[in-house]
Structures are given as C-alpha cells and as structure tokens.
Scaffold this motif. Structure first.
Motif, short mmCIF file in Angstrom:
data_model
loop_
_atom_site.label_atom_id
_atom_site.label_comp_id
_atom_site.label_asym_id
_atom_site.label_seq_id
_atom_site.Cartn_x
_atom_site.Cartn_y
_atom_site.Cartn_z
N ILE A 160 0.78 -1.38 -0.13
CA ILE A 160 0.04 0.15 -0.01
C ILE A 160 0.76 1.43 -0.15
O ILE A 160 0.55 2.09 -0.68
CB ILE A 160 -0.92 0.12 1.38
CG1 ILE A 160 -1.83 -1.23 1.08
CG2 ILE A 160 -1.71 1.25 1.45
CD1 ILE A 160 -2.87 -1.50 2.21
N SER A 161 1.84 1.33 0.90
CA SER A 161 2.60 2.54 0.81
C SER A 161 3.46 2.76 -0.52
O SER A 161 3.33 4.02 -0.72
CB SER A 161 3.97 2.44 2.03
OG SER A 161 4.51 1.45 1.80
N LEU A 162 3.76 1.74 -1.16
CA LEU A 162 4.58 2.00 -2.48
C LEU A 162 3.42 2.23 -3.73
O LEU A 162 3.86 2.33 -4.70
CB LEU A 162 5.30 0.90 -2.77
CG LEU A 162 6.40 0.68 -1.66
CD1 LEU A 162 7.49 -0.41 -2.12
CD2 LEU A 162 7.29 1.84 -1.70
N GLY A 163 2.02 1.79 -3.38
CA GLY A 163 0.96 1.89 -4.38
C GLY A 163 1.13 1.08 -5.55
O GLY A 163 0.89 1.28 -6.68
N PHE A 164 1.30 -0.34 -5.13
CA PHE A 164 1.16 -1.32 -6.23
C PHE A 164 1.05 -2.48 -5.49
O PHE A 164 1.03 -3.03 -4.22
CB PHE A 164 2.65 -1.45 -7.07
CG PHE A 164 3.73 -2.16 -6.15
CD1 PHE A 164 3.79 -3.53 -6.04
CD2 PHE A 164 4.67 -1.23 -5.65
CE1 PHE A 164 5.03 -4.12 -5.55
CE2 PHE A 164 5.66 -1.99 -5.02
CZ PHE A 164 6.01 -3.31 -4.85
N ILE A 165 0.46 -3.64 -6.36
CA ILE A 165 0.22 -5.09 -5.93
C ILE A 165 0.97 -5.87 -7.00
O ILE A 165 1.43 -5.47 -7.88
CB ILE A 165 -1.24 -5.35 -5.86
CG1 ILE A 165 -1.91 -5.29 -7.58
CG2 ILE A 165 -2.07 -4.70 -5.19
CD1 ILE A 165 -3.45 -5.85 -7.59
N ARG A 166 1.20 -7.16 -6.43
CA ARG A 166 2.13 -7.99 -7.16
C ARG A 166 1.15 -9.06 -7.52
O ARG A 166 0.59 -9.67 -6.86
CB ARG A 166 3.37 -8.54 -6.47
CG ARG A 166 4.22 -9.57 -7.03
CD ARG A 166 5.38 -10.02 -6.16
NE ARG A 166 4.94 -10.75 -5.11
CZ ARG A 166 4.79 -12.11 -5.15
NH1 ARG A 166 5.33 -12.79 -6.35
NH2 ARG A 166 4.23 -12.94 -4.22
N CYS A 167 1.00 -9.28 -8.84
CA CYS A 167 0.12 -10.43 -9.57
C CYS A 167 1.04 -11.55 -9.95
O CYS A 167 2.04 -11.33 -10.59
CB CYS A 167 -0.80 -10.03 -10.63
SG CYS A 167 -2.05 -8.87 -10.14
N ALA A 168 0.84 -12.80 -9.33
CA ALA A 168 1.64 -14.07 -9.85
C ALA A 168 0.93 -15.01 -10.25
O ALA A 168 1.57 -16.21 -10.13
CB ALA A 168 2.75 -14.28 -8.43
N ALA A 169 -0.46 -14.80 -10.57
CA ALA A 169 -1.08 -16.13 -10.87
C ALA A 169 -0.64 -16.58 -12.26
O ALA A 169 -0.10 -15.85 -13.08
CB ALA A 169 -2.48 -15.77 -11.01
N VAL A 176 1.36 -4.22 -10.56
CA VAL A 176 0.10 -3.36 -11.19
C VAL A 176 0.21 -2.24 -10.30
O VAL A 176 0.14 -2.49 -8.88
CB VAL A 176 -0.95 -4.16 -11.38
CG1 VAL A 176 -2.09 -3.12 -11.85
CG2 VAL A 176 -0.74 -5.31 -12.10
N PRO A 177 0.12 -0.96 -10.46
CA PRO A 177 -0.06 0.29 -9.47
C PRO A 177 -1.56 0.19 -9.05
O PRO A 177 -2.42 -0.34 -9.91
CB PRO A 177 0.37 1.62 -10.53
CG PRO A 177 0.09 0.98 -12.01
CD PRO A 177 0.38 -0.60 -12.00
N ILE A 178 -1.75 0.80 -7.97
CA ILE A 178 -3.18 0.90 -7.63
C ILE A 178 -3.36 2.24 -6.98
O ILE A 178 -2.30 3.12 -6.40
CB ILE A 178 -3.46 -0.05 -6.36
CG1 ILE A 178 -2.29 0.11 -5.30
CG2 ILE A 178 -3.71 -1.39 -6.73
CD1 ILE A 178 -2.85 -0.70 -4.07
N GLY A 179 -4.26 3.09 -7.22
CA GLY A 179 -4.76 4.31 -6.80
C GLY A 179 -5.17 4.49 -5.43
O GLY A 179 -5.25 3.56 -4.90
N ARG A 180 -5.12 5.78 -5.11
CA ARG A 180 -5.43 6.10 -3.63
C ARG A 180 -6.75 5.66 -3.15
O ARG A 180 -6.82 5.10 -2.13
CB ARG A 180 -5.35 7.61 -3.60
CG ARG A 180 -3.84 8.17 -3.73
CD ARG A 180 -3.86 9.71 -3.26
NE ARG A 180 -4.85 10.54 -4.05
CZ ARG A 180 -4.27 11.06 -5.05
NH1 ARG A 180 -3.07 10.77 -5.27
NH2 ARG A 180 -4.97 11.66 -6.01
N SER A 181 -7.77 5.55 -3.93
CA SER A 181 -9.05 5.17 -3.44
C SER A 181 -9.01 3.51 -3.07
O SER A 181 -9.46 3.18 -2.20
CB SER A 181 -10.38 5.30 -4.50
OG SER A 181 -10.32 6.81 -4.71
N ALA A 182 -8.37 2.60 -3.93
CA ALA A 182 -8.08 1.53 -3.85
C ALA A 182 -7.27 1.03 -2.56
O ALA A 182 -7.39 0.18 -1.87
CB ALA A 182 -7.66 0.61 -5.21
N GLN A 183 -6.15 1.83 -2.70
CA GLN A 183 -5.30 1.85 -1.52
C GLN A 183 -5.85 1.95 0.05
O GLN A 183 -5.88 1.15 0.67
CB GLN A 183 -4.04 2.88 -1.43
CG GLN A 183 -3.04 2.59 -2.84
CD GLN A 183 -2.17 3.92 -2.79
OE1 GLN A 183 -1.79 4.19 -1.78
NE2 GLN A 183 -1.54 4.08 -3.90
#
Length: 296
Positions: A160-169, A176-183
């Motif tokens: 969250i602090s870096l603003g991304f998630i890691r997809c490994a499926a 993939v970046p995530i915006g403030r609302s999703a964070q």
C-alpha cells in the motif's frame, strides 16, 4: 446441380427427418453456391474442386458474412456434397478442407465512469462484509486484474505505501499500480475486517477471505459483482471481467499509452489490447453524434 439439390432435399426430408427450418436453410445455402458456381462457369457437381470452394469461401468473407453465417453455409454444403459422395455422383468431397470459423464473440462490456462510481458506492461500509466488498470492487477496477489473479492475491502481495500490488497467478508475475481510493479501501479492510473473517487456527494468507475464513472463490467473486450491479441499478450483465474491460477502456479514453495499458493488463501481445482502442473510438463517435449540435 439443381436436380441434385432437389434429390438431396428430398432425401434429407424423408430419410433423415430434418425440420422444415433446417431443410429451408440447406436449400437456400446450396442454391446460393449453385448460382455462384454458374457465374464462374461451373455447372455440374463433378466439376467443383477444392480451389473453387476456397474461392467461394473468400467471396463470402469479402461480402461481410458473419462467422455464424459462414458456419451455416459450411454445414449445408458439406451435407450436400457428402450426400453426392454417398450416391457416387461425385468422386471427391470439395468441402473437406473447409475449416469451421470461430464463433462470433460479443464485444467486451464496458460500463461508464458514472456506473463505476454507482457500483463502488453500493456496498454498505457500515458492515464488515461491505468493507471487504468495497476493497474487492476497488481493486478490480483500479488494477484491471483477472478473476484468477484477484483470488490468488495474498496479503504479502499488497504494498500500500508503495502503491502497487504483485500479481503472480498462472506462473507469470507483474507489478500493477493501485490508486489512492483502492489503497484506502484495502487498508481499511486489512486493519478492521480481515482479522474478524480469519479463523483463529488458520494460517490462510489469502488477501480476500469469505465468511468461513477461506480464500474467496471464483463463484463467490462473481456473486459479489452481480449483487452490487443489481443494487447500483446496472441492467447490463456485469461480471468481474467487465471491470477489467472498463479499466482498460477508461485509461485509453483519457489518453493512456497503449503499451502501458498492455503491460498493466498482462497481455502478451499488443493485438489483445488494440480491441479497446477500437471500442473507445466508436464510443467517442457515439458521444460526438449525441452531443455536438451540428452532428445531427
């Protein structure tokens, strides 16, 4: 070939007991080919060769026939020439190399930005499940990840602090970046809800849990999206993948670079992402024609 056609239709009617609609379709499709063959100087079934069928197939495509129509022509002509083969009226089947076209797939469902806002506002944030579901919907729209990727997310995949998630499926990994609302939605879920859903004796690492404290399933995710689509008054048949489509289309509509969108979606090639460009162009035309005073 008209005589052979009438014999074929009669045989199909009496021997195979086909419906009137099927017989009418056979007769119409084969007669269309007979007219084409005559215009090409071919008057007997024995003279029809594979290259004639290939040329006819090309003509049908150039006429703009849809894949559903092409499939019907193929079925009709194969039935006709197989009948002629059985009756020893031709020496070879010229339709044997006619490949079945892929079925027409409907264009991806893309909802408007206003509908997205209505969907995201639908969960009741006063309830634990509503907080979880808000985080799920925000994540789907903010990242455009697939169903399989969302349910495979683990707590450690979220930064969250870096603003991304890691997809490994699926054996492939991407950031993939995530915006403030999703964070914000994910952080609220993690700090106030996830622990209440998790079983005390469980070591489950999944990010999103169901009411039993287990990893959310595909079916569970589909039900969540459909539930809030109904609550938001969205009449279209909304699925989790619709949010992926909308994510891509909205980025491109607002000027995002197509290669950046391709990377975020995890598309191996640019062709899969190009379809959204075509859709956004058609949407722009619709908006123009609906809104510009000199367009009507």
């Amino acid at each position: 070939m008209e005589t052979e056609l009438q014999s074929f239709i009669q045989d199909a009617s009496y021997e195979r007991s086909l419906s009137d609609n099927t017989l009418a379709s056979y007769e119409r499709d084969v007669r269309h080919f007979i007219r084409y063959a005559a215009e090409s100087g071919i008057y007997t079934a024995r003279d029809v060769k594979k290259h004639h069928m290939a040329r006819y197939w090309l003509v049908l495509r150039q006429e703009g026939r849809k894949n559903a129509s092409l499939s019907r022509y193929r079925v009709s002509l194969r039935a006709f020439f197989r009948y002629l083969m059985d009756k020893r009226l031709v020496d070879a089947d010229p339709t044997s190399d006619m490949d079945a076209p892929k079925p027409d797939s409907p264009p991806p469902l893309i909802i408007t930005a206003e509908q997205v806002e209505q969907l995201l506002a639908a969960p009741d944030r006063a309830e634990s499940i509503g907080i979880r579901d808000t985080a799920i919907l925000e994540t789907l729209y903010a990242t455009g990840i697939r169903v399989s990727e969302l349910i495979a997310l683990e707590v450690s995949d979220v930064h969250i602090s870096l603003g991304f998630i890691r997809c490994a499926a699926g054996g492939k990994e991407r950031i993939v970046p995530i915006g403030r609302s999703a964070q914000s939605a994910i952080e609220t879920y993690l700090t106030s809800v996830r622990a209440t859903l998790a079983r005390s004796d469980s070591e489950e690492q999944a990010l999103f849990l169901n009411r039993r404290g287990e990893r959310l399933t595909r079916q569970g995710l589909w039900k969540i999206v459909k539930k809030y689509a109904l609550a938001a008054g969205i009449e279209a048949e909304l699925t989790p993948h619709s949010l992926r489509h909308s994510f891509a289309a909205h980025l491109l509509e607002n000027g995002a670079d197509i290669r950046a969108v391709q990377e975020m979606l995890g598309h191996a090639g640019l062709a899969a992402t190009q379809k959204y460009v075509q859709l956004t162009k058609s949407r722009m035309k619709e908006v123009y024609e609906r809104s510009h005073p000199r367009a009507r």
